[in-house]
Design a protein around this motif. Structure first.
Motif, mmCIF file in Angstrom:
data_model
loop_
_atom_site.group_PDB
_atom_site.id
_atom_site.type_symbol
_atom_site.label_atom_id
_atom_site.label_comp_id
_atom_site.label_asym_id
_atom_site.label_seq_id
_atom_site.Cartn_x
_atom_site.Cartn_y
_atom_site.Cartn_z
ATOM 1 N N SER A 106 0.850 -1.190 0.000
ATOM 2 C CA SER A 106 0.000 0.000 0.000
ATOM 3 C C SER A 106 0.883 1.236 0.000
ATOM 4 C CB SER A 106 -0.916 0.007 1.229
ATOM 5 O OG SER A 106 -1.652 1.212 1.304
ATOM 6 N N GLU A 107 0.415 2.261 -0.683
ATOM 7 C CA GLU A 107 1.156 3.527 -0.718
ATOM 8 C C GLU A 107 0.594 4.546 0.259
ATOM 9 O OE1 GLU A 107 2.651 4.882 -4.628
ATOM 10 O OE2 GLU A 107 1.327 3.361 -5.484
ATOM 11 N N LYS A 108 -0.404 4.152 1.043
ATOM 12 C CA LYS A 108 -0.998 5.061 2.019
ATOM 13 C C LYS A 108 -0.071 5.197 3.231
ATOM 14 C CE LYS A 108 -5.747 3.905 0.700
ATOM 15 N NZ LYS A 108 -7.052 3.387 1.178
ATOM 16 N N MET A 138 11.546 -5.313 2.781
ATOM 17 C CA MET A 138 10.322 -4.524 2.853
ATOM 18 C C MET A 138 10.270 -3.722 4.152
ATOM 19 S SD MET A 138 6.337 -5.753 2.850
ATOM 20 C CE MET A 138 6.480 -6.367 4.511
ATOM 21 N N LEU A 139 10.678 -4.356 5.270
ATOM 22 C CA LEU A 139 10.682 -3.662 6.550
ATOM 23 C C LEU A 139 11.662 -2.493 6.556
ATOM 24 C CD1 LEU A 139 10.555 -6.737 8.984
ATOM 25 C CD2 LEU A 139 8.658 -5.257 8.286
ATOM 26 N N VAL A 140 12.820 -2.711 5.954
ATOM 27 C CA VAL A 140 13.813 -1.632 5.863
ATOM 28 C C VAL A 140 13.272 -0.479 5.027
ATOM 29 C CG1 VAL A 140 16.077 -1.004 4.922
ATOM 30 C CG2 VAL A 140 15.809 -3.119 6.224
ATOM 31 N N ASN A 141 12.615 -0.783 3.911
ATOM 32 C CA ASN A 141 12.062 0.264 3.052
ATOM 33 C C ASN A 141 10.985 1.074 3.772
ATOM 34 O OD1 ASN A 141 13.741 -0.570 1.034
ATOM 35 N ND2 ASN A 141 12.139 -1.236 -0.373
ATOM 36 N N ILE A 142 10.156 0.376 4.550
ATOM 37 C CA ILE A 142 9.117 1.094 5.297
ATOM 38 C C ILE A 142 9.744 1.979 6.361
ATOM 39 C CG2 ILE A 142 7.180 0.818 6.895
ATOM 40 C CD1 ILE A 142 6.411 -1.720 5.409
ATOM 41 N N GLN A 143 10.740 1.443 7.078
ATOM 42 C CA GLN A 143 11.372 2.183 8.158
ATOM 43 C C GLN A 143 12.129 3.401 7.636
ATOM 44 O OE1 GLN A 143 10.772 1.516 11.234
ATOM 45 N NE2 GLN A 143 12.139 3.002 12.208
ATOM 46 N N THR A 144 12.782 3.271 6.502
ATOM 47 C CA THR A 144 13.575 4.371 5.927
ATOM 48 C C THR A 144 12.756 5.233 4.975
ATOM 49 O OG1 THR A 144 14.353 2.950 4.114
ATOM 50 C CG2 THR A 144 15.710 3.048 6.115
ATOM 51 N N GLN A 145 11.483 4.850 4.771
ATOM 52 C CA GLN A 145 10.598 5.566 3.846
ATOM 53 C C GLN A 145 11.206 5.642 2.451
ATOM 54 O OE1 GLN A 145 9.550 9.342 5.624
ATOM 55 N NE2 GLN A 145 8.408 8.380 7.281
ATOM 56 N N SER A 146 11.797 4.538 2.050
ATOM 57 C CA SER A 146 12.398 4.438 0.717
ATOM 58 C C SER A 146 11.816 3.229 0.001
ATOM 59 C CB SER A 146 13.921 4.289 0.833
ATOM 60 O OG SER A 146 14.488 3.987 -0.424
ATOM 61 N N LYS A 147 11.627 3.357 -1.302
ATOM 62 C CA LYS A 147 11.081 2.262 -2.105
ATOM 63 C C LYS A 147 12.132 1.670 -3.037
ATOM 64 C CE LYS A 147 6.468 4.343 -2.120
ATOM 65 N NZ LYS A 147 5.362 4.876 -2.967
ATOM 66 N N VAL A 148 13.345 2.154 -2.927
ATOM 67 C CA VAL A 148 14.377 1.788 -3.901
ATOM 68 C C VAL A 148 15.017 0.450 -3.569
ATOM 69 C CG1 VAL A 148 16.605 2.461 -4.899
ATOM 70 C CG2 VAL A 148 14.872 4.200 -4.417
ATOM 71 N N ILE A 149 15.207 -0.346 -4.606
ATOM 72 C CA ILE A 149 16.054 -1.533 -4.526
ATOM 73 C C ILE A 149 16.960 -1.498 -5.752
ATOM 74 C CG2 ILE A 149 14.334 -3.001 -5.684
ATOM 75 C CD1 ILE A 149 15.454 -5.372 -4.033
ATOM 76 N N THR A 150 18.234 -1.693 -5.551
ATOM 77 C CA THR A 150 19.172 -1.606 -6.652
ATOM 78 C C THR A 150 18.974 -2.754 -7.639
ATOM 79 O OG1 THR A 150 20.857 -2.900 -5.511
ATOM 80 C CG2 THR A 150 20.868 -0.506 -5.150
ATOM 81 N N TYR A 151 19.528 -2.575 -8.821
ATOM 82 C CA TYR A 151 19.449 -3.630 -9.832
ATOM 83 C C TYR A 151 20.093 -4.916 -9.306
ATOM 84 C CZ TYR A 151 20.397 -6.181 -14.153
ATOM 85 O OH TYR A 151 20.468 -7.143 -15.123
#
Length: 312
Positions: free
Chosen positions: A18-20, A81-94
């Motif tokens: 979710s993006e909310k 996914m947990l790291v992305n939520i915690q850091t408010q980042s959606k990026v994953i490298t190639y």
């Protein structure tokens, strides 16, 4: 653009479930809890099978391997996914996406192989009990697990090599909480015809073979159980494979259900939500299924934690 990937600038955006913004803390807490339960539960299964000499049998050897694979499987997707939520980042490298796809394919295929091996073990135990110790000797059990690992690794390497030939736009958005390989294929702007052939051929060859092996084993098991005269004997025979049958049903039904229902809409976030069932829920429930329905596991857990009373 010339086909190929510029790994220096290429990355992906994982849109998640979710993006909310107001739902992110709820999703974080829920998935962190499920991850910790999964890891702790499967670690307890592994420790109990190692510590209790009564569980040094082929069935529990395969079960401990399945628990290890389940830990690795959920650790492939949820921590990122947990790291992305915690850091408010959606990026994953190639490179990170390719690595995640490699381990995701590896462990999901390995799950299927181990479930098939466990079904074969139950088939031999019930249909050929007098020859069980001869057939399922330690060398053969190790060989089955080793072949499962090697085949899964080779298949994952093949699938990843097919991704490396594709070209992507920088900052490509993936409507998922991890790099689900079929979605990644369909997001490439280069031709994916060969990739689709390899994916479907691999699914039919490996998925069909493992499922056919499980179905054949259980058809033989049911046939043998029906020939048992006493009701107590039938119950005892069925109880030895009930837990495994529950796990098989949960894994295959959830996995097939997600891909069949999402076949026409691979980029939908509803597919991502449905994928939670086989990527997170199934590994979390496996320890409960095996421990709640298995007296040997419950006894080993009591000894492991030093208590005489636990789930009865």
């Amino acid at each position: 653009m010339v086909p190929g990937n510029d790994t220096r600038i290429l990355d992906f955006l994982l849109l998640g479930l979710s993006e909310k913004p107001d739902l992110q803390p709820v999703i974080f807490g829920l998935f962190l809890s499920m991850y910790l339960i999964t890891v702790c539960g499967n670690v307890l299964i592994i420790l109990s099978t190692i510590s209790d000499s009564h569980l040094h049998t082929p069935m529990y050897f395969f079960l401990s391997n399945l628990s290890f694979v389940d830990i690795c499987f959920i650790s492939t997707t949820v921590p990122k996914m947990l790291v992305n939520i915690q850091t408010q980042s959606k990026v994953i490298t190639y490179a990170g996406c390719i690595t995640q796809m490699f381990f995701y394919i590896l462990f999901i295929v390995l799950d299927g192989f181990l479930l098939t091996v466990m079904a074969y073990d139950r088939y031999v135990a019930i249909c050929h009990p007098l020859h069980y110790t001869i057939i399922m000797n330690s060398q053969f059990c190790v060989l089955l697990v080793l072949v499962s690992w090697i085949t899964s690794v080779l298949h994952s390497l093949l699938q990843n090599s097919m991704v490396l030939r594709l070209s992507f736009c920088p900052r490509t958005q993936i409507s998922h909480f991890f790099c689900e390989f079929i979605q990644v294929f369909h997001l490439a702007f280069s031709d994916t015809f060969i990739n689709d052939i390899v994916v479907y051929f691999g699914a039919i060859l490996l998925g069909g073979t493992t499922l056919a092996g499980i179905l054949y084993s259980y058809c033989k098991i049911v046939s043998s159980i029906c020939e048992i005269s006493s009701a107590q004997g039938k119950y005892k025979a069925f109880s030895t494979c009930a837990s495994h049958l529950s796990v098989v049903s949960l894994f295959y039904c959830s996995f097939q259900g997600v891909y069949l229902s999402a076949a026409d809409n691979q980029n939908s976030q509803s597919s991502a939500a449905a994928s939670v069932m086989y990527t997170v829920v199934t590994p979390m429930l496996n320890p409960f299924i095996y421990s709640l329905r298995n007296k040997d596991i419950k006894r080993a857990l009591r000894r492991l934690i030093g208590k005489e009373t636990i789930i009865e």
